[in-house]
Every structure is written in structure tokens, then in C-alpha cells.
Design a protein around this motif. Structure first.
Motif, PDB file in Angstrom:
ATOM      1  N   GLN A  91       7.836 -16.262   4.643  1.00 25.89           N
ATOM      2  CA  GLN A  91       7.906 -14.809   4.765  1.00 25.89           C
ATOM      3  C   GLN A  91       7.668 -14.237   3.385  1.00 25.89           C
ATOM      4  O   GLN A  91       8.095 -14.808   2.382  1.00 25.89           O
ATOM      5  N   LEU A  92       6.992 -13.102   3.358  1.00 20.67           N
ATOM      6  CA  LEU A  92       6.684 -12.440   2.108  1.00 20.67           C
ATOM      7  C   LEU A  92       7.472 -11.147   2.016  1.00 20.67           C
ATOM      8  O   LEU A  92       7.627 -10.439   3.009  1.00 20.67           O
ATOM      9  N   ILE A  93       7.958 -10.828   0.838  1.00 19.90           N
ATOM     10  CA  ILE A  93       8.633  -9.550   0.616  1.00 19.90           C
ATOM     11  C   ILE A  93       7.672  -8.659  -0.155  1.00 19.90           C
ATOM     12  O   ILE A  93       7.125  -9.061  -1.183  1.00 19.90           O
ATOM     13  N   VAL A  94       7.458  -7.455   0.383  1.00 21.53           N
ATOM     14  CA  VAL A  94       6.637  -6.445  -0.293  1.00 21.53           C
ATOM     15  C   VAL A  94       7.514  -5.226  -0.541  1.00 21.53           C
ATOM     16  O   VAL A  94       8.548  -5.046   0.092  1.00 21.53           O
ATOM     17  N   ASP A  95       7.065  -4.368  -1.464  1.00 23.81           N
ATOM     18  CA  ASP A  95       7.920  -3.276  -1.930  1.00 23.81           C
ATOM     19  C   ASP A  95       7.979  -2.064  -1.016  1.00 23.81           C
ATOM     20  O   ASP A  95       8.955  -1.339  -1.023  1.00 23.81           O
ATOM     21  N   ASN A  96       6.938  -1.808  -0.241  1.00 23.32           N
ATOM     22  CA  ASN A  96       6.959  -0.600   0.589  1.00 23.32           C
ATOM     23  C   ASN A  96       6.162  -0.809   1.867  1.00 23.32           C
ATOM     24  O   ASN A  96       5.460  -1.806   2.020  1.00 23.32           O
ATOM     25  N   LYS A  97       6.273   0.139   2.769  1.00 25.09           N
ATOM     26  CA  LYS A  97       5.634   0.023   4.078  1.00 25.09           C
ATOM     27  C   LYS A  97       4.113   0.011   3.972  1.00 25.09           C
ATOM     28  O   LYS A  97       3.444  -0.664   4.745  1.00 25.09           O
ATOM     29  N   ALA A  98       3.551   0.772   3.036  1.00 23.94           N
ATOM     30  CA  ALA A  98       2.089   0.792   2.878  1.00 23.94           C
ATOM     31  C   ALA A  98       1.584  -0.593   2.491  1.00 23.94           C
ATOM     32  O   ALA A  98       0.552  -1.051   3.007  1.00 23.94           O
ATOM     33  N   ASP A  99       2.316  -1.276   1.604  1.00 18.48           N
ATOM     34  CA  ASP A  99       1.923  -2.625   1.216  1.00 18.48           C
ATOM     35  C   ASP A  99       2.068  -3.604   2.384  1.00 18.48           C
ATOM     36  O   ASP A  99       1.306  -4.558   2.495  1.00 18.48           O
ATOM     37  N   THR A 100       3.041  -3.363   3.253  1.00 23.34           N
ATOM     38  CA  THR A 100       3.213  -4.211   4.433  1.00 23.34           C
ATOM     39  C   THR A 100       1.947  -4.185   5.287  1.00 23.34           C
ATOM     40  O   THR A 100       1.467  -5.224   5.741  1.00 23.34           O
ATOM     41  N   THR A 101       1.393  -3.014   5.486  1.00 29.30           N
ATOM     42  CA  THR A 101       0.166  -2.868   6.270  1.00 29.30           C
ATOM     43  C   THR A 101      -0.988  -3.612   5.609  1.00 29.30           C
ATOM     44  O   THR A 101      -1.760  -4.309   6.288  1.00 29.30           O
ATOM     45  N   LEU A 102      -1.105  -3.480   4.293  1.00 33.69           N
ATOM     46  CA  LEU A 102      -2.187  -4.162   3.578  1.00 33.69           C
ATOM     47  C   LEU A 102      -2.027  -5.677   3.643  1.00 33.69           C
ATOM     48  O   LEU A 102      -3.009  -6.407   3.821  1.00 33.69           O
ATOM     49  N   VAL A 103      -0.796  -6.164   3.503  1.00 27.06           N
ATOM     50  CA  VAL A 103      -0.560  -7.606   3.565  1.00 27.06           C
ATOM     51  C   VAL A 103      -0.916  -8.136   4.948  1.00 27.06           C
ATOM     52  O   VAL A 103      -1.576  -9.172   5.078  1.00 27.06           O
ATOM     53  N   ARG A 104      -0.522  -7.421   5.983  1.00 21.23           N
ATOM     54  CA  ARG A 104      -0.860  -7.853   7.352  1.00 21.23           C
ATOM     55  C   ARG A 104      -2.376  -7.878   7.554  1.00 21.23           C
ATOM     56  O   ARG A 104      -2.887  -8.739   8.260  1.00 21.23           O
ATOM     57  N   LYS A 105      -3.062  -6.965   6.934  1.00 20.06           N
ATOM     58  CA  LYS A 105      -4.527  -6.904   7.035  1.00 20.06           C
ATOM     59  C   LYS A 105      -5.172  -8.153   6.426  1.00 20.06           C
ATOM     60  O   LYS A 105      -6.190  -8.630   6.916  1.00 20.06           O
ATOM     61  N   HIS A 106      -4.555  -8.699   5.372  1.00 19.45           N
ATOM     62  CA  HIS A 106      -5.146  -9.820   4.641  1.00 19.45           C
ATOM     63  C   HIS A 106      -4.464 -11.161   4.928  1.00 19.45           C
ATOM     64  O   HIS A 106      -4.552 -12.084   4.121  1.00 19.45           O
ATOM     65  N   ILE A 107      -3.840 -11.305   6.083  1.00 18.98           N
ATOM     66  CA  ILE A 107      -3.146 -12.541   6.454  1.00 18.98           C
ATOM     67  C   ILE A 107      -4.061 -13.771   6.354  1.00 18.98           C
ATOM     68  O   ILE A 107      -3.651 -14.792   5.798  1.00 18.98           O
ATOM     69  N   PRO A 108      -5.300 -13.740   6.848  1.00 17.86           N
ATOM     70  CA  PRO A 108      -6.134 -14.954   6.727  1.00 17.86           C
ATOM     71  C   PRO A 108      -6.345 -15.390   5.268  1.00 17.86           C
ATOM     72  O   PRO A 108      -6.282 -16.587   4.962  1.00 17.86           O
ATOM     73  N   LEU A 109      -6.575 -14.452   4.382  1.00 14.68           N
ATOM     74  CA  LEU A 109      -6.735 -14.772   2.970  1.00 14.68           C
ATOM     75  C   LEU A 109      -5.454 -15.361   2.402  1.00 14.68           C
ATOM     76  O   LEU A 109      -5.477 -16.354   1.663  1.00 14.68           O
ATOM     77  N   LEU A 110      -4.323 -14.787   2.756  1.00 14.41           N
ATOM     78  CA  LEU A 110      -3.035 -15.253   2.254  1.00 14.41           C
ATOM     79  C   LEU A 110      -2.697 -16.644   2.792  1.00 14.41           C
ATOM     80  O   LEU A 110      -2.197 -17.497   2.052  1.00 14.41           O
ATOM     81  N   GLU A 111      -2.987 -16.892   4.067  1.00 11.32           N
ATOM     82  CA  GLU A 111      -2.750 -18.224   4.646  1.00 11.32           C
ATOM     83  C   GLU A 111      -3.597 -19.271   3.941  1.00 11.32           C
ATOM     84  O   GLU A 111      -3.116 -20.352   3.591  1.00 11.32           O
TER      85      GLU A 111
END
Length: 167
Positions: A91-111
Motif C-alpha cells: 500500500q502506498l501513502i500519498v499526501d492528498n486526494k488529488a495525488d491519490t487519483t494520479l497514483v491510481r492512474k499510474h498503477i501499471p508503471l508503479l507495479e
């Protein structure tokens, strides 16, 4: 028995308990009244407004949003002549809701980044608490490098291992 209490000048036990309860209640009311007075009628309102603004800003800064990776990351690790399988839930911790959306958008890159980082780990590193901590820090650095490439800023605050299996 009542005659003995009257002869010695003592109040009956039931009356003593009632007196103690009444005294305790009066003390509680006095303390509560003093607390209310000091909270509402002391200090200037301007400094209180500033303190409230600072507190609100701190709460907004401390907002943690958890983004779970959709599936556990499974990878092979070589130990001598033997291949071992590891599975890590992240699980990743991000600082705000806007960053949460961006992180979800880039899940394949992060995986992909996480599988690369985890695949480079040794079995000894995966077994020890210090090795796992180093692995988390390395993963954080690499994830933020990846998000810097696509979003021009680091999005991840912390990497958490919520499940860890080494076979």
C-alpha cells in the motif's frame, strides 16, 4: 444500632455517603465552571483565530491517503541454485486526494517499478527486518523517480508492506 449512633453523635452510614456524594458533585461543578470560564472568556480572539487556522493547516498537511496496489506482487528470488518465490502486498501513502487519483492512474508503471526493485533483492534482504526496511526505502525512491518522469513531481510519501510471504 441507631441509638448507638445518636449516643456517640455520629450520623448513620447512609447519611455519610449522601454527604460525600453531594460534596463531590459540588466540587465537580465548580471545576467544570472554572474550565468553561477559562476556555471561553480568557485570551484574545485574534490569537485564537490564528491558532485555529494553524491547526487546520496542520491537519490538512497530515492527511494520509492509502492507495493499495490492486494485487500482490509475485516475483522470483535466486538463492544459490534454488529459486524462491516471494509475494508482497503493498500500500502506498500519498499526501492528498488529488495525488491519490494520479497514483491510481499510474498503477501499471508503479507495479512494474516495484517488481523491478523487488526482483533485485536478495533472500537475506527479504528475511531480515533491516533488509525489508532498506527495500521499502529503495522502492520509495524508485517510485518517486517514476512519478517524477510522468507527473514532474514525487507523489508517494511512504511504501507499506501489508503482506509478506517468502517460500
Amino acid at each position: 444500632m441507631a441509638e448507638e449512633n445518636e449516643a456517640t453523635g455520629e450520623a448513620p452510614a447512609g447519611k455519610k455517603k449522601l454527604i460525600i456524594i453531594i460534596v463531590a458533585a459540588v466540587l465537580v461543578l465548580i471545576i467544570a465552571g472554572a474550565a468553561v470560564f477559562f476556555l471561553f472568556f480568557s485570551g484574545d480572539s485574534e490569537s485564537e483565530d490564528i491558532a485555529k487556522d494553524v491547526a487546520v493547516e496542520e491537519v490538512q498537511k497530515l492527511e494520509a491517503n492509502y492507495v493499495p496496489m490492486p494485487r500482490p506482487l509475485v516475483f522470483n528470488v535466486t538463492e544459490g541454485n534454488r529459486n524462491r518465490t516471494a509475494q508482497i502486498k503493498v500500500q502506498l501513502i500519498v499526501d492528498n486526494k488529488a495525488d491519490t487519483t494520479l497514483v491510481r492512474k499510474h498503477i501499471p508503471l508503479l507495479e512494474s517499478t516495484l517488481v523491478t526493485v523487488f526482483g533485485e533483492a536478495s533472500v537475506d534482504q527479504l528475511r531480515s527486518p533491516q533488509g525489508k526496511n532498506e527495500l521499502r526505502m529503495t522502492a520509495l525512491e524508485e517510485l518517486n523517480k517514476a512519478t517524477n518522469l510522468v507527473e514532474q513531481r514525487a507523489l508517494i510519501h511512504t511504501v507499506l508492506f501489508t503482506g509478506f510471504v517468502l517460500q
